[in-house]
Design an enzyme around this catalytic site. Sequence first.
Site, PDB file in Angstrom:
ATOM      1  N   ASP A 116      87.172  11.919  61.183  1.00  0.00           N
ATOM      2  CA  ASP A 116      87.396  12.999  60.207  1.00  0.00           C
ATOM      3  C   ASP A 116      88.781  13.593  60.383  1.00  0.00           C
ATOM      4  OD1 ASP A 116      84.697  12.768  59.709  1.00  0.00           O
ATOM      5  OD2 ASP A 116      84.172  14.450  61.012  1.00  0.00           O
TER       6      ASP A 116
HETATM    7  N1  URA Z   1      81.367  11.865  64.111  1.00  0.00           N
HETATM    8  C1  URA Z   1      81.866  12.899  63.422  1.00  0.00           C
HETATM    9  O1  URA Z   1      81.150  13.836  63.124  1.00  0.00           O
HETATM   10  N2  URA Z   1      83.162  12.863  63.070  1.00  0.00           N
HETATM   11  C2  URA Z   1      83.993  11.857  63.384  1.00  0.00           C
HETATM   12  O2  URA Z   1      85.171  11.893  63.040  1.00  0.00           O
HETATM   13  C3  URA Z   1      83.459  10.788  64.115  1.00  0.00           C
HETATM   14  C4  URA Z   1      82.143  10.811  64.469  1.00  0.00           C
END
Ligand code: URA
Length: 249
Positions: free
Chosen positions: A103
Amino acid sequence: MERLQKIISQAGIASRRAAEKMIEEGRVTVDGVVASLGAQADAASQTICVDGEPIRKAEAHVYFLLNKPKGYISTAKDDRGRKTVLDLLPEVDARIYPVGRLDNGTEGLLLLTNDGELMNGLLHPAREVWKTYVAQVEGQLAKPELQMLKSGVKLEDGVTAPAKVRVLDWNPKSGRTKLEISIHEGKNRQVRRMCEAVGHSVQALKRTEFAGLSLSGVKRGEHRALSADEVAYLYELADLPMRGGKRKG
Ligand code: URA
């Protein structure tokens, strides 16, 4: 000469299975002639098209491990002009892509490569490639909540597979718990959603390991090339035969 589906997947267009489907659907031509499944071609001397578009000739493969900071999105391009992880590797002129996603607000280990076949192999759910995260979550987790995270949490897109979870620290001052969570699935925002599902929002998230590779020696915002041994190891994990040079088959 190589099988067409292999050439297409090495060009990063689709997995081998998806490439086979494209061939069956008559979407692939070799020197202008519609190819049939099982056909072989020479990517160096023949023109191979998918849906009328020539595929790029395979370029030398490159592999990088990046320590992504927050505020960069894990796509190769962004219509809205946001910073992407590729902005962090300006000297690389190969067409690389991130292996999976982190993310915008997550930091940590992200692999990037132009080896579409390895990328698809590592992301295939059957390979069960482990990723480890350190999450700062709000509040203190009760034993049953930890147990739920470990055994499987019900999310709107299904129950999560068993995870490895341990408490690294509880800070009564900040009211936060530092958790280490290892998962082998790749559901969207999985770690955040797992923690939310047991009642604890994630305040900060960092991926510390991917497929046994760690961030060791790579500072935030920096990257390094993978060694030949690391690439060979990833090929094994992805259950792919090695090609050329050190690789067999
Ligand atoms: N899980 C998440 O919530 N975000 C990420 O970026 C990777 C795994």
